[in-house]
Design a protein around this motif. Structure first.
Motif: not given
Length: 203
Positions: A106-110, A118-123, A129-136
């Motif tokens: 699920s997390q990988r899908g998000l 938003f492109g490779p860099e994400g939103r 607070h601080n985390w990117t989706t990649k950090q989750f």
């Protein structure tokens, strides 16, 4: 970790969390609850593993007393019973890891969705607070990898424990079951960071 973390409809409304953020927040609560479930199963499994070791010791002592007897001991049925109970615990642990794997998917899908949007860099701005989706996704992978390895260790212990006659080796197996070498204390910090970032814990 304290009791099950469930999100009531009232605090969901108050949080105003929707879309990807809502899903990530729910996933964090699920990680917490699955890890609590695992800990309970680990405690129950340790009791059964200790029973198996005690029965094996008892059988060894009986053999020393009367090696000429070929009659089956009363401990054989008890040993079989405890092994079946431990097998059931490991089945439940495997089910927990399967659910963890779904959280990871699920997390990988998000993350894939955000990269598409938003492109490779994400939103540009974080969901919480601080985390990117990649950090989750990265934190979820750390948790999943640890519990997957620990499950394999438990399965090995189950296979070996009832057939090991050496007391010292039995103690090593029991110690490994109890202390869970693939789930170090730092893993709780990974979960806590996840809960803090998603607002389940106050900063």
């Amino acid at each position: 970790m304290e009791g099950d973390m469930t999100l009531s409809s009232s605090n969901r409304k108050c949080s105003g969390v929707t879309g990807s953020a809502r899903k990530i927040k729910d996933n964090a609560a699920d990680w917490h609850n699955l890890m609590l479930r695992w800990e309970k199963l680990n405690e129950d499994g340790f009791s059964m593993a200790a029973n198996i070791v005690n029965i094996r010791r008892s059988q060894s002592n009986e053999q020393l007393v009367d090696e000429s007897s070929s009659a089956p001991t009363d401990g054989a049925a008890a040993l079989q019973d405890e092994c079946c109970k431990l097998q059931e615990i490991i089945h439940k642990m495997a089910a927990v890891v399967t659910k963890m794997r779904r959280l990871m998917t699920s997390q990988r899908g998000l993350q894939d969705l955000e990269e598409f949007q938003f492109g490779p860099e994400g939103r540009k701005s974080p969901l919480f607070h601080n985390w990117t989706t990649k950090q989750f996704e990265s934190s979820s992978r750390v948790l999943l990898d640890a519990f997957s390895l620990e499950l394999k260790l438990k399965q090995t212990i189950l296979q070996e424990l009832a057939h090991t006659s050496t007391s010292n080796i039995c103690m090593v197996y029991l110690s490994c079951w109890l202390h869970q070498p693939f789930i170090p204390p730092q893993l709780s910090l990974t979960l806590e960071a996840l809960l803090l970032e998603t607002g389940h814990r106050p900063l």
